[in-house]
Scaffold this motif. Structure first.
Motif, PDB file in Angstrom:
ATOM      1  N   LEU A   1      29.393 -24.995   7.693  1.00  0.00           N
ATOM      2  CA  LEU A   1      28.510 -23.850   7.481  1.00  0.00           C
ATOM      3  C   LEU A   1      28.251 -23.101   8.784  1.00  0.00           C
ATOM      4  CD1 LEU A   1      25.873 -25.428   5.027  1.00  0.00           C
ATOM      5  CD2 LEU A   1      27.628 -23.752   4.468  1.00  0.00           C
ATOM      6  N   VAL A   2      28.033 -23.860   9.870  1.00  0.00           N
ATOM      7  CA  VAL A   2      27.748 -23.239  11.160  1.00  0.00           C
ATOM      8  C   VAL A   2      28.962 -22.480  11.671  1.00  0.00           C
ATOM      9  CG1 VAL A   2      27.284 -23.743  13.584  1.00  0.00           C
ATOM     10  CG2 VAL A   2      25.919 -24.836  11.811  1.00  0.00           C
ATOM     11  N   MET A   3      30.146 -23.078  11.586  1.00  0.00           N
ATOM     12  CA  MET A   3      31.348 -22.407  12.091  1.00  0.00           C
ATOM     13  C   MET A   3      31.627 -21.119  11.334  1.00  0.00           C
ATOM     14  SD  MET A   3      34.182 -25.278  13.137  1.00  0.00           S
ATOM     15  CE  MET A   3      34.281 -26.005  11.502  1.00  0.00           C
ATOM     16  N   GLY A   4      31.411 -21.123  10.027  1.00  0.00           N
ATOM     17  CA  GLY A   4      31.609 -19.905   9.253  1.00  0.00           C
ATOM     18  C   GLY A   4      30.578 -18.850   9.575  1.00  0.00           C
TER      19      GLY A   4
ATOM     20  N   ILE B   1      39.216 -21.733  14.228  1.00  0.00           N
ATOM     21  CA  ILE B   1      38.147 -20.739  14.401  1.00  0.00           C
ATOM     22  C   ILE B   1      37.059 -21.144  15.387  1.00  0.00           C
ATOM     23  CG2 ILE B   1      38.514 -19.951  12.030  1.00  0.00           C
ATOM     24  CD1 ILE B   1      35.882 -21.329  11.274  1.00  0.00           C
ATOM     25  N   TYR B   2      37.004 -22.395  15.838  1.00  0.00           N
ATOM     26  CA  TYR B   2      35.863 -22.810  16.670  1.00  0.00           C
ATOM     27  C   TYR B   2      35.759 -22.014  17.957  1.00  0.00           C
ATOM     28  CZ  TYR B   2      33.375 -25.491  20.207  1.00  0.00           C
ATOM     29  OH  TYR B   2      32.557 -25.856  21.245  1.00  0.00           O
ATOM     30  N   PHE B   3      36.866 -21.906  18.695  1.00  0.00           N
ATOM     31  CA  PHE B   3      36.790 -21.244  20.000  1.00  0.00           C
ATOM     32  C   PHE B   3      36.484 -19.758  19.858  1.00  0.00           C
ATOM     33  CE2 PHE B   3      38.469 -19.407  23.941  1.00  0.00           C
ATOM     34  CZ  PHE B   3      37.784 -20.198  24.860  1.00  0.00           C
ATOM     35  N   LYS B   4      36.903 -19.128  18.759  1.00  0.00           N
ATOM     36  CA  LYS B   4      36.570 -17.722  18.533  1.00  0.00           C
ATOM     37  C   LYS B   4      35.055 -17.546  18.417  1.00  0.00           C
ATOM     38  CE  LYS B   4      40.887 -16.694  16.082  1.00  0.00           C
ATOM     39  NZ  LYS B   4      41.481 -16.242  14.787  1.00  0.00           N
ATOM     40  N   GLY B   5      34.418 -18.436  17.660  1.00  0.00           N
ATOM     41  CA  GLY B   5      32.964 -18.361  17.531  1.00  0.00           C
ATOM     42  C   GLY B   5      32.256 -18.638  18.830  1.00  0.00           C
ATOM     43  N   PHE B   6      32.770 -19.597  19.625  1.00  0.00           N
ATOM     44  CA  PHE B   6      32.158 -19.902  20.914  1.00  0.00           C
ATOM     45  C   PHE B   6      32.254 -18.699  21.856  1.00  0.00           C
ATOM     46  CE2 PHE B   6      32.802 -21.346  25.306  1.00  0.00           C
ATOM     47  CZ  PHE B   6      31.569 -21.922  25.537  1.00  0.00           C
ATOM     48  N   SER B   7      33.400 -18.040  21.879  1.00  0.00           N
ATOM     49  CA  SER B   7      33.577 -16.870  22.743  1.00  0.00           C
ATOM     50  C   SER B   7      32.658 -15.729  22.324  1.00  0.00           C
ATOM     51  CB  SER B   7      35.041 -16.408  22.699  1.00  0.00           C
ATOM     52  OG  SER B   7      35.897 -17.426  23.152  1.00  0.00           O
ATOM     53  N   LYS B   8      32.484 -15.543  21.030  1.00  0.00           N
ATOM     54  CA  LYS B   8      31.618 -14.471  20.546  1.00  0.00           C
ATOM     55  C   LYS B   8      30.162 -14.724  20.918  1.00  0.00           C
ATOM     56  CE  LYS B   8      30.501 -11.895  16.331  1.00  0.00           C
ATOM     57  NZ  LYS B   8      30.773 -11.766  14.874  1.00  0.00           N
ATOM     58  N   THR B   9      29.775 -16.000  20.953  1.00  0.00           N
ATOM     59  CA  THR B   9      28.384 -16.348  21.261  1.00  0.00           C
ATOM     60  C   THR B   9      27.995 -15.969  22.679  1.00  0.00           C
ATOM     61  OG1 THR B   9      28.452 -18.171  19.693  1.00  0.00           O
ATOM     62  CG2 THR B   9      26.749 -18.263  21.378  1.00  0.00           C
TER      63      THR B   9
ATOM     64  N   ALA C   1      24.581 -29.104  15.371  1.00  0.00           N
ATOM     65  CA  ALA C   1      25.889 -28.472  15.573  1.00  0.00           C
ATOM     66  C   ALA C   1      25.764 -27.195  16.395  1.00  0.00           C
ATOM     67  CB  ALA C   1      26.535 -28.172  14.218  1.00  0.00           C
ATOM     68  N   LEU C   2      24.738 -26.405  16.116  1.00  0.00           N
ATOM     69  CA  LEU C   2      24.520 -25.197  16.916  1.00  0.00           C
ATOM     70  C   LEU C   2      24.300 -25.544  18.380  1.00  0.00           C
ATOM     71  CD1 LEU C   2      22.227 -23.065  14.590  1.00  0.00           C
ATOM     72  CD2 LEU C   2      24.427 -22.369  15.503  1.00  0.00           C
TER      73      LEU C   2
ATOM     74  N   ALA D   1      25.882 -17.536  17.576  1.00  0.00           N
ATOM     75  CA  ALA D   1      25.100 -18.775  17.489  1.00  0.00           C
ATOM     76  C   ALA D   1      23.731 -18.631  18.129  1.00  0.00           C
ATOM     77  CB  ALA D   1      25.869 -19.918  18.142  1.00  0.00           C
ATOM     78  N   SER D   2      23.615 -17.840  19.204  1.00  0.00           N
ATOM     79  CA  SER D   2      22.331 -17.675  19.878  1.00  0.00           C
ATOM     80  C   SER D   2      21.292 -17.062  18.947  1.00  0.00           C
ATOM     81  CB  SER D   2      22.498 -16.805  21.124  1.00  0.00           C
ATOM     82  OG  SER D   2      23.162 -15.595  20.793  1.00  0.00           O
ATOM     83  N   ARG D   3      21.732 -16.175  18.048  1.00  0.00           N
ATOM     84  CA  ARG D   3      20.824 -15.610  17.059  1.00  0.00           C
ATOM     85  C   ARG D   3      20.728 -16.496  15.822  1.00  0.00           C
ATOM     86  NH1 ARG D   3      22.177  -9.119  16.773  1.00  0.00           N
ATOM     87  NH2 ARG D   3      21.758  -8.627  18.978  1.00  0.00           N
TER      88      ARG D   3
END
Length: 562
Positions: A172-175, A281-289, A90-91, A182-184
């Protein structure tokens, strides 16, 4: 749905696209070899499972209890593997793939992109676990003489387990990505996964489960057997799959279908919840990564003055290799796993009950020491495949920089050879010497084993560097992808044949030497000639194993860029 199918087409493209005739034949040959090795491994698992279950079935009072408990343990292990591999998949698929920038630029909602990538991650994370646990479940069907319903129901239950495990992993990954980029996060999960495996394996090993087959502690075994009937948690998906398979083995179709339906009901519920949460929440996490650095820990430069004796270009390459290794947390964190393997390996020899065997202790110790040479070299092969084989591929798309340096390709390969040769030689010699001391072998066996390892380690390291250069994968995102490629398989096969050949060459004269010692005689001139000839042949083969792969790798690498 059409958008999701369109996004999945690149996944199917490499399998349906026609190549030229020559490349098609090469690809077919590689696939045939990989399929043959995979089928042999699959058949070995089936044969071992049949043997174990047949043995359990023969123990009348507790045979079925042992068989079902083993099935329960396999289900828990399968769930753990599916969740852990699902986290990494998933990551990679949802946050770290190189083409995500292009995909998110398309006029498609992020939720549809998520669904397509999640389907891709389900396949990647679960196919190997399912395929290589199938022979175990098939062996249960054969031993318990079930019908077609058992096999169809088993596939349905395992499919539901794979979907549920992947959905749990993705949630778990999305949270976690909302808190840690995600890179870390990948480094965190890999590090924690390795640490968990090391601690769990050491804990199980130090409990000394071999005592259960010792007649002196048979009362303890009886207590252990009675605890096997303790039920598992009813809230785990693995328990529902286990109940379904157990009912099918017992011939209860209705109960089996009920538990299978329970598995699919849970899988459908959690997948639906995952899609709803991902839409939010998916796109928020992708943008933060995209704005976070990839490294979990900072590394400091310096401390390379000890390498000042090397020529400038050579020192630059050595320093680059060392820095690259320490900057990738997924690389150096696996040193913990290697340390655990060394400890467990040595500890296994410490607890061997040699005094309880009917064979003379000294003869048995020397026999174990001789066989231990091959085992230690196989461990070295696995370590070299993980670290030394990907050495060239890890240069990546920046390999043109290496080509523009004043170093030739053969020189570059020899530098990489010596970088990995010294630590791998030290690791293998530590294994051999420590286990020989614990076994209290004769001075001859100590010299023979250390000398054999000393002569074979360069060949194994050269095979890893040379074949890694001949079959590079500069597009690989991590070293594991290169190890599991066609070249990695060829490397493992050649190393296994090389080690086996050397052991067979030395087995004859070593056996003659020990038999002569047991009979109180001296070696004849012919036996001495045989011994000297076999050891000379070992040295010659070791020399060829160093020179030929390095030349083959340099030639293949040069041909690739001409």
């Amino acid at each position: 749905m059409n958008a999701v199918i369109t996004l999945l087409k690149p996944r199917l493209g490499p399998y349906v696209k026609r190549r030229t005739a020559r490349r098609g034949r090469d690809r077919t040959a590689k696939l045939v070899l990989l399929a043959t090795v995979g089928l042999l491994f699959w058949a070995a698992i089936l044969a071992a499972s049949l043997r174990v279950l047949h043995y359990f079935k023969g123990i009348e009072p507790i045979g079925d209890i042992l068989g079902y408990k083993l099935l329960s343990m396999i289900m828990i292990l399968a769930l753990a593997l599916l969740i852990f591999s699902g986290i990494l998949a998933a990551l990679s698929k949802l946050y770290l793939s190189r083409d995500l920038f292009l995909v998110h630029a398309m006029p498609i909602s992020s939720c549809k992109i998520f669904v397509a990538r999640w389907i891709d991650s389900v396949i990647d994370s679960s196919w190997m676990v399912i395929v290589y646990t199938l022979p175990i479940f098939i062996s249960y069907g054969i031993i318990y003489q079930t019908g077609a319903f058992y096999y169809a129901n088993m596939l349905m239950a395992l499919s539901a387990l794979a979907l549920a495990a992947s959905a749990i992993s993705t949630l778990l990954v999305m949270g976690a990505v909302l808190v840690i980029p995600a890179s870390r996060l990948r480094s965190v999960f890999i590090f924690l996964g390795i640490l968990f495996f090391v601690v769990l394996y050491l804990a199980i090993r130090f409990l000394r489960p071999e005592l259960l087959v010792d007649p002196e502690v048979f009362d303890t075994a009886i207590v252990y057997i009675t605890s096997l009937q303790t039920p598992s948690s009813p809230f785990w998906p693995s328990t529902w799959v286990y109940d379904s398979i157990q009912a099918a083995l017992g011939g209860s179709v209705r109960t089996s279908l009920f538990h299978t339906a329970l598995c699919w009901s849970f899988a459908g519920t959690i997948v639906s919840a995952m899609v709803i949460i991902a839409d939010a929440i998916y796109f928020k996490g992708f943008s933060k990564t995209q704005t976070a650095p990839a490294r979990l820990f900072k590394t400091r430069s310096g401390g390379y003055r000890l390498l000042n004796f090397l020529p400038g270009p050579v020192k630059a390459v050595v320093v680059k290799e060392i820095k690259t290794f320490w900057r990738d947390q997924t690389q150096w964190s696996q040193l913990f796993l290697i340390a655990a393997i060394v400890v467990i390996y040595i500890y296994n020899f410490k607890v061997l009950p040699l005094d309880k065997y009917p064979i003379k202790t000294m003869d048995l110790q020397n026999l174990f020491s001789f066989l231990n040479m091959g085992l230690a070299l196989f461990v070295l092969t696995a370590v070299a495949a993980r670290f030394a084989y990907p050495a060239v591929s890890l240069e990546g798309e920046a390999f043109w920089i290496v080509q523009s340096s004043p170093l030739s390709l053969p020189t570059l390969l020899w530098i990489k050879f010596f970088i990995y040769y010294l630590p791998l030689l030290a690791l293998t010699e530590i294994l051999i010497i420590a286990t020989n001391i614990l076994l209290q072998v004769t001075p001859f066996m100590m010299i023979l084993s250390t000398a054999t390892v000393f002569s074979l380690v360069p060949g194994i390291v050269a095979l890893s560097i040379g074949l890694g250069a001949a079959y590079p994968d500069f597009q690989a995102e991590n070293p594991t992808q290169t190890v599991t490629s066609f070249g990695g398989l060829i490397f493992m096969i050649i190393c296994a044949a090389y080690i086996s050949l050397i052991i067979l060459i030395e087995a004859g004269p070593v056996y003659r030497l020990f038999m002569t010692g047991l009979q109180g005689r001296t070696l004849a001139a012919g036996a001495w000639a045989w011994m000297i000839g076999s050891f000379t042949l070992t040295v010659l083969l070791s020399g060829l194993a160093v020179v030929l792969p390095m030349r083959f790798g340099a030639a293949g690498l040069a041909k690739r860029f001409t």
